[in-house]
Design a protein around this motif. Structure first.
Motif, PDB file in Angstrom:
ATOM      1  N   ALA A 190      84.962 -41.597  92.663  1.00 39.40           N
ATOM      2  CA  ALA A 190      83.775 -40.986  93.255  1.00 39.40           C
ATOM      3  C   ALA A 190      83.936 -39.468  93.343  1.00 39.40           C
ATOM      4  CB  ALA A 190      83.514 -41.571  94.641  1.00 39.40           C
ATOM      5  N   GLU A 191      85.142 -39.020  93.698  1.00 39.46           N
ATOM      6  CA  GLU A 191      85.400 -37.578  93.762  1.00 39.46           C
ATOM      7  C   GLU A 191      85.327 -36.947  92.378  1.00 39.46           C
ATOM      8  OE1 GLU A 191      89.195 -37.516  95.626  1.00 39.46           O
ATOM      9  OE2 GLU A 191      88.426 -38.036  97.626  1.00 39.46           O
ATOM     10  N   ALA A 192      85.818 -37.666  91.371  1.00 39.70           N
ATOM     11  CA  ALA A 192      85.748 -37.146  89.998  1.00 39.70           C
ATOM     12  C   ALA A 192      84.291 -37.053  89.530  1.00 39.70           C
ATOM     13  CB  ALA A 192      86.548 -38.048  89.057  1.00 39.70           C
ATOM     14  N   LEU A 193      83.471 -38.021  89.908  1.00 36.63           N
ATOM     15  CA  LEU A 193      82.054 -37.983  89.565  1.00 36.63           C
ATOM     16  C   LEU A 193      81.362 -36.810  90.255  1.00 36.63           C
ATOM     17  CD1 LEU A 193      81.231 -41.792  89.697  1.00 36.63           C
ATOM     18  CD2 LEU A 193      80.760 -40.291  87.752  1.00 36.63           C
ATOM     19  N   ALA A 194      81.710 -36.579  91.520  1.00 37.76           N
ATOM     20  CA  ALA A 194      81.133 -35.459  92.255  1.00 37.76           C
ATOM     21  C   ALA A 194      81.507 -34.136  91.603  1.00 37.76           C
ATOM     22  CB  ALA A 194      81.588 -35.494  93.710  1.00 37.76           C
ATOM     23  N   ALA A 195      82.744 -34.038  91.116  1.00 42.51           N
ATOM     24  CA  ALA A 195      83.191 -32.814  90.449  1.00 42.51           C
ATOM     25  C   ALA A 195      82.424 -32.589  89.147  1.00 42.51           C
ATOM     26  CB  ALA A 195      84.693 -32.894  90.177  1.00 42.51           C
ATOM     27  N   LEU A 196      82.154 -33.680  88.410  1.00 45.45           N
ATOM     28  CA  LEU A 196      81.376 -33.551  87.184  1.00 45.45           C
ATOM     29  C   LEU A 196      79.981 -33.014  87.474  1.00 45.45           C
ATOM     30  CD1 LEU A 196      82.223 -36.802  85.163  1.00 45.45           C
ATOM     31  CD2 LEU A 196      82.748 -34.454  84.507  1.00 45.45           C
ATOM     32  N   GLN A 197      79.364 -33.545  88.512  1.00 42.37           N
ATOM     33  CA  GLN A 197      78.023 -33.086  88.860  1.00 42.37           C
ATOM     34  C   GLN A 197      78.030 -31.644  89.349  1.00 42.37           C
ATOM     35  OE1 GLN A 197      77.075 -36.610  91.453  1.00 42.37           O
ATOM     36  NE2 GLN A 197      75.224 -36.652  90.206  1.00 42.37           N
ATOM     37  N   ALA A 198      79.030 -31.298  90.122  1.00 44.30           N
ATOM     38  CA  ALA A 198      79.128 -29.932  90.640  1.00 44.30           C
ATOM     39  C   ALA A 198      79.457 -28.937  89.536  1.00 44.30           C
ATOM     40  CB  ALA A 198      80.194 -29.860  91.737  1.00 44.30           C
ATOM     41  N   GLY A 199      80.055 -29.423  88.450  1.00 49.11           N
ATOM     42  CA  GLY A 199      80.457 -28.547  87.362  1.00 49.11           C
ATOM     43  C   GLY A 199      79.344 -28.185  86.404  1.00 49.11           C
ATOM     44  N   GLY A 200      78.136 -28.599  86.705  1.00 48.06           N
ATOM     45  CA  GLY A 200      77.021 -28.174  85.866  1.00 48.06           C
ATOM     46  C   GLY A 200      76.567 -29.204  84.862  1.00 48.06           C
ATOM     47  N   CYS A 201      77.045 -30.451  84.966  1.00 45.31           N
ATOM     48  CA  CYS A 201      76.612 -31.510  84.032  1.00 45.31           C
ATOM     49  C   CYS A 201      75.273 -32.059  84.493  1.00 45.31           C
ATOM     50  CB  CYS A 201      77.653 -32.633  83.964  1.00 45.31           C
ATOM     51  SG  CYS A 201      79.198 -32.121  83.203  1.00 45.31           S
ATOM     52  N   THR A 202      74.238 -31.258  84.329  1.00 47.36           N
ATOM     53  CA  THR A 202      72.892 -31.635  84.729  1.00 47.36           C
ATOM     54  C   THR A 202      72.042 -31.830  83.492  1.00 47.36           C
ATOM     55  OG1 THR A 202      72.243 -29.320  84.888  1.00 47.36           O
ATOM     56  CG2 THR A 202      73.054 -30.382  86.892  1.00 47.36           C
TER      57      THR A 202
END
Length: 363
Positions: A190-202
């Motif tokens: 879940a933390e890795a997924l949050a990092a992906l989203q926060a990293g600009g993967c929109t």
């Protein structure tokens, strides 16, 4: 009773395995191979189609079962069988005259419901256990009784094993295929997924087609690692799950269920289902359900869909598969949905594994 309260298995070609539908001991012994697990405390309805074994449905025994047979019977009737056979598995009830009276009333109610669809209930058997030497007798007191054959020696079991189907000791073992048990690792994912989203993967971060292409390739790379016996990292699981958020990616991935790497793909979806948090695990569960459906594994399809729709009752593909399952749609019809995946892969420039023969199981 809702459709998710019972297990549904599709028609099984038992006739080709030398199976005799007229021998109760043999029919009961075949149930673990037909259902995928050994039933306990269950009502099982076996449909008969042109003298052969048709679809099989199982539901837990319970005090309110007699009042909730309509859903079970409507699904049984959807395939328009010529008749049905009932089997009740009850260790205590098989030795209890009062319990046998309750089972007789249950079978009477079942026969009445089936009669509403013009389907006769040919026979009803009560058995203490589904295992070699188990004792069965007819519920209506006709005097017929006997021993259960050895399930491991059943020609249906042999055919299932040769066909690559996995058999489970209990339904709980089947449910464990998708159960989230490693809570600490799920939190890391879940933390890795949050990092992906926060990293600009929109959705507007880059070209949508390029992003979808990379996401499908990430899934194929994960399947390759699984085939090599390697363990996926938390970050790799998060990347695959994040890619499935794209509708084109997940629609493309459905094609893997009919390809030559279907077994490894199904392992990937089961792994994600066990490790992903909600709502991310929904897509993995629906992918798993589609893969299981294609290879004729009704119980696993139902378990996966039940878990997915519990999280997201409005999921498009989940709802479609659930409706197909409850209406008795055959696996070969569902396979055709995978053609869309191959078309999308061509549009994205992705090379998917070749389709495998329809009769071959994924494992």
């Amino acid at each position: 009773m809702t459709p998710h309260d019972f297990d549904h298995h599709f028609d099984f070609d038992a006739g080709g395995a030398g199976f005799d539908l007229n021998r109760p001991g043999a029919l009961i012994a075949a149930l673990p191979a037909i259902l995928g697990f050994t039933p306990e405390k269950s009502l099982i309805v076996v449909s008969v189609d042109r003298g052969q074994l048709g679809a099989v449905l199982r539901v837990d025994l319970g005090p309110d079962l007699r009042d909730g047979l309509e859903g079970l019977v409507s699904v049984t009737a959807s395939a328009r069988p010529e008749a049905a056979i009932a089997i009740i598995v009850d260790p205590e009830g098989a030795l209890c005259p009062m319990c046998n009276d309750e089972h007789r009333r249950l079978c009477t109610a079942l026969a009445d419901e089936l009669d509403g669809y013009g389907i006769p209930l040919w026979a009803a058997h009560l058995v203490d256990r589904v295992g070699a030497g188990g004792r069965w007798h007819c519920v209506d007191g006709c005097g017929s009784r006997g021993r259960v054959d050895d399930p491991e020696a059943s020609p249906v079991t042999v055919a299932a094993v040769l066909d690559g189907r996995r058999l489970y000791g209990r339904r709980a073992d089947l449910e464990s295929v998708i159960a989230v048990t490693d809570i600490s690792r799920t939190q890391r994912v879940a933390e890795a997924l949050a990092a992906l989203q926060a990293g600009g993967c929109t959705p507007d971060a880059d070209d949508p087609a390029d992003r979808a292409y990379r996401a499908v390739q990430d899934g194929l790379d994960a399947i390759t690692r699984i085939e090599k016996g390697e363990t996926l990292t938390d970050a790799e699981i998060a990347v695959v799950a994040h890619g499935l958020a794209d509708l084109r990616v997940r629609d493309t991935m459905y094609a893997l269920a009919v390809g030559e790497r279907a077994a490894a793909a199904e392992t990937l979806w089961a792994t994600l289902a066990r490790l992903l948090p909600a709502p991310w695990r929904v897509e993995a569960l629906v992918q798993l359900a589609f893969s299981a459906y294609v290879r004729g594994d009704g119980p696993l399809t139902g378990v996966a869909l039940e878990a997915a729709l519990r999280v997201d009752p409005t999921h498009r593909m989940g709802g479609l598969l659930d409706a197909a399952l409850q209406s008795g749609m055959r696996p070969e019809q569902i396979r055709e949905l995978a053609l869309t995946g191959y078309r999308l892969a061509d549009e994205l420039g992705v090379v998917l594994p070749p389709r495998q023969a329809p009769g071959r199981r994924a494992g």
